[in-house]
Motif scaffolding. Sequence first.
Motif, PDB file in Angstrom:
ATOM      1  N   THR A  96       0.838  -1.198   0.000  1.00 18.86           N
ATOM      2  CA  THR A  96       0.000   0.000   0.000  1.00 18.86           C
ATOM      3  C   THR A  96       0.874   1.250   0.000  1.00 18.86           C
ATOM      4  O   THR A  96       0.626   2.191  -0.756  1.00 18.86           O
ATOM      5  N   ALA A  97       1.889   1.257   0.842  1.00 16.83           N
ATOM      6  CA  ALA A  97       2.795   2.407   0.894  1.00 16.83           C
ATOM      7  C   ALA A  97       3.565   2.560  -0.416  1.00 16.83           C
ATOM      8  O   ALA A  97       3.792   3.676  -0.878  1.00 16.83           O
ATOM      9  N   LEU A  98       3.966   1.451  -1.023  1.00 19.23           N
ATOM     10  CA  LEU A  98       4.681   1.522  -2.299  1.00 19.23           C
ATOM     11  C   LEU A  98       3.798   2.100  -3.407  1.00 19.23           C
ATOM     12  O   LEU A  98       4.301   2.730  -4.338  1.00 19.23           O
ATOM     13  N   ALA A  99       2.504   1.879  -3.311  1.00 23.48           N
ATOM     14  CA  ALA A  99       1.584   2.432  -4.307  1.00 23.48           C
ATOM     15  C   ALA A  99       1.398   3.938  -4.116  1.00 23.48           C
ATOM     16  O   ALA A  99       1.120   4.651  -5.080  1.00 23.48           O
ATOM     17  N   ALA A 100       1.566   4.415  -2.885  1.00 17.29           N
ATOM     18  CA  ALA A 100       1.302   5.823  -2.598  1.00 17.29           C
ATOM     19  C   ALA A 100       2.557   6.698  -2.665  1.00 17.29           C
ATOM     20  O   ALA A 100       2.468   7.862  -3.050  1.00 17.29           O
ATOM     21  N   TRP A 101       3.697   6.161  -2.276  1.00 17.84           N
ATOM     22  CA  TRP A 101       4.942   6.935  -2.250  1.00 17.84           C
ATOM     23  C   TRP A 101       5.925   6.365  -3.266  1.00 17.84           C
ATOM     24  O   TRP A 101       5.757   5.255  -3.751  1.00 17.84           O
ATOM     25  N   GLN A 102       6.983   7.119  -3.502  1.00 17.86           N
ATOM     26  CA  GLN A 102       8.005   6.658  -4.433  1.00 17.86           C
ATOM     27  C   GLN A 102       8.725   5.441  -3.860  1.00 17.86           C
ATOM     28  O   GLN A 102       8.943   5.332  -2.668  1.00 17.86           O
ATOM     29  N   ARG A 103       9.108   4.570  -4.747  1.00 13.26           N
ATOM     30  CA  ARG A 103       9.762   3.317  -4.363  1.00 13.26           C
ATOM     31  C   ARG A 103      11.037   3.576  -3.552  1.00 13.26           C
ATOM     32  O   ARG A 103      11.308   2.890  -2.581  1.00 13.26           O
TER      33      ARG A 103
END
Length: 173
Positions: free
Chosen positions: A98-105
Motif C-alpha cells: 500500500t505504501a509503495l503504491a502511494a509513495w516513491q519506491r
Amino acid sequence: MDPTPAPDPMLTATLRQMADIALPPPVSMMPATWGWAVLFAAAVLVLGGFLWRWLRQRARNRYRREALAELSRLEKAIDQPAGRRHALQSLPALLKRTALAAWQRETVASLSGKAWSDFLQAHAGTARIDSETYRFFAEGEYRPAALASTDEARARQRLAAARQWIEAHDVRS
C-alpha cells in the motif's frame, strides 16, 4: 305564417367567408436571450469540473480500495488458527505494498524495523494506532512463531489498525 324564416343573403355570404381560428405557433423551449445560454454553458462547465475532479480522486485512491478489499479477505480467514496466522503474516506485506503504491519506491522499499514503524507513524494521518501495533507491523513478518500464538481478539485488533492506517494515511506529509 311560415315556420322557417327566409335566409338572409348577407348572413349566408358572411358565413361562407368564415374560417377556423388560426392558432399561434407553439412556444419554443429554447431561451430567448443569450444570457440563458451562457448560464447553461457555465453550469455544464462547473459540473464537468466536479466530475473530472471526482474521477481523478477516485483513480488516485484506487490502491486504497484494492488494499481494503484484500484486507477484507484476510479478515474472513481470521476465525481459524491457520487462517489467522496467514492473515497476520500477510498484514505487514499488505501495508508495505500500500505504501509503495502511494509513495516513491526509493522512499519506502528500503525501510524496515524501526524506520518502517516510524514511517507508518509519521504518515498515519488521522489513524489512532498504538506503538505496539506499529512494532508488530514492522517486525511481524519476521517472527512467524509469535503469530501462531496470537488470539483472535488481538488479531482482529491488528487488522482493524491496518484498516485505519490504509483508510487514513496521509500521502502529502
